[in-house]
Design a protein around this motif. Structure first.
Motif: not given
Length: 425
Positions: A223-226, A237-241, A250-251, A265-266
């Protein structure tokens, strides 16, 4: 069989070249008792990102107390690295034992009038034998090239099939359009087995959708938009998904650099959701696994003064991701390239993708029989760079560049994964 004998045998199989198709590997594995059929396998194909996705998964399995076998080809630092359980390479003793077993079976095939298996087929069979006997909890299996006719595609019932990023590479074997290449990659999709796919360009996604539907497979796209990037630095680096199933992460922190690694990673997170019925993996173990992932030679920071990066970008899409990383992080820094490629790569497009960023480029020949001479790469680079310097080998070239570079400069080594071994030596 001694280690030297094992290495001589596998190197001699180079003469059998690359043979696409499953006839040889099917015959070989049947004679060996079809060890692949008793393994839980995550099977992945794609142009770029395969190794990174599997590195994330391997780290999560390790943090969760599971033993994950991983078959990687080619290896970067030692031959034994091709066959790993968690972070441990196969021992030389075990390597010799299984190599002798596969060698004897290959010789039996020849005596029976069959063709001798190729190097990749022998290594693939060896990995299945080793992982079966070691009773691993999962096998993370990467295609060598393509998918449909790749030796690893002998696997009949993977617990998950993964399609990573799709771009242009190995076009002499896989086709000249994204649709053709995607079709070859999607050839690993098996009847009824769940599929997770990177969110590729539309034409690739349509091919993957059709292939999954034709095999009655549940299909999940990243889900690229997520994806929401939280932070990015040279430390990680860090991201939410929000996953395709609606689960909220969340992180997630990862040490691998480059925005493309967030998308990889997603994809790994989606795979973990698909296979959750086979394993007990907590949210904490997932987060720790991602945080502790290691994958050498992918935007790897080798030195801080000056900054030196080694990146395995070896095709146009890899070069594009590298260029994006450099533009995002070093717009006001002097950048110096050291580049070497194998002769069958689309190096002219790679040069174009990475142009306009570096002040100069040094071209070298990797230590490989398939290497493009540094002089030819230098000639191809001249339309894109005012300063092109041709050198023989990476190690002396890097020493020269380090002496010439200032503390605030950025040196980027890229073009082939074989550079990792040269730097290690």
């Amino acid at each position: 069989m001694t280690y030297e004998e094992a290495m001589n045998f596998i190197q001699n199989t180079n003469k059998f070249g690359t043979v696409l198709g499953l006839d040889h590997i099917r015959e070989l594995l049947e004679r060996l008792g079809n060890p692949q059929d008793s393994l839980k396998i995550v099977h992945i194909a794609g142009t770029n990102g395969k190794g990174s996705i599997l590195a994330f998964l391997a780290s999560v399995f390790r943090e969760s107390g599971y033993r994950a076998g991983r078959y990687v080809s080619p290896a970067s630092f030692s031959y034994e690295e091709r066959f790993r359980i968690n972070e441990e390479n196969i021992s030389r003793k075990d390597l010799c034992h299984y190599m002798e077993k596969v060698k004897k079976t290959a010789e039996e095939m020849v005596r029976d009038g069959k063709d001798h298996p190729t190097m990749f087929e022998i290594e693939t069979a060896l990995s299945f034998l080793y992982f079966r006997d070691q009773k691993v909890d999962a096998v993370l299996l990467e295609t060598g090239m393509g998918g449909r006719l790749d030796a690893t595609n002998i696997v009949s019932r993977p617990i998950c099939t993964v399609i990573a990023s799709i771009g242009f590479d190995h076009m002499q074997y896989l086709g000249n359009t994204i649709e053709e290449i995607a079709g070859e990659k999607a050839g690993i999709i098996k009847e009824g087995c769940p599929v997770v796919s990177y969110d590729n360009r539309k034409e690739a996604n349509e091919v993957i959708k059709a292939a999954a539907a034709g095999k009655h497979c549940p299909l999940t796209f990243v889900n690229s938009q997520g994806i929401r990037v939280i932070s990015q630095s040279l430390k990680g680096q860090s991201f939410s998904y929000r996953s395709s199933r609606g689960r909220w992460y969340e992180k997630i922190e990862i040490p691998l650099l480059g925005t493309h690694q967030i998308y990889n990673a997603a994809a790994a997170l989606e795979v973990l959701e698909v296979i959750k019925n086979y394993y007990c993996i907590s949210e904490f173990q997932t987060e720790e696994g991602f945080r502790n992932t290691r994958w050498r030679g992918r935007l790897e920071l080798l030195s801080k003064h000056p900054l030196i990066f080694c990146d395995g970008a070896h095709n146009p899409d890899g070069a594009r991701c590298l260029a994006e990383f450099l533009r995002n992080n070093f717009t006001n820094r002097r950048i110096i390239y050291i580049m070497g490629v194998l002769a069958d790569k689309d190096y002219r497009v790679m040069l174009r993708e990475t142009a306009g960023i570096a002040e100069c480029i040094y071209t070298v020949a990797p230590d490989s029989p398939r290497a493009l001479p540094g002089s030819e790469l230098g000639e191809a680079a001249e339309p894109y760079y005012d300063k092109v310097y041709v050198r023989d080998r990476l190690a002396p070239c890097l020493r020269e560049v380090k002496k010439e570079a200032g503390e605030d400069d950025v040196i980027v080594i890229f073009g082939t994964l074989s550079f990792q071994n040269e730097l290690q030596g």
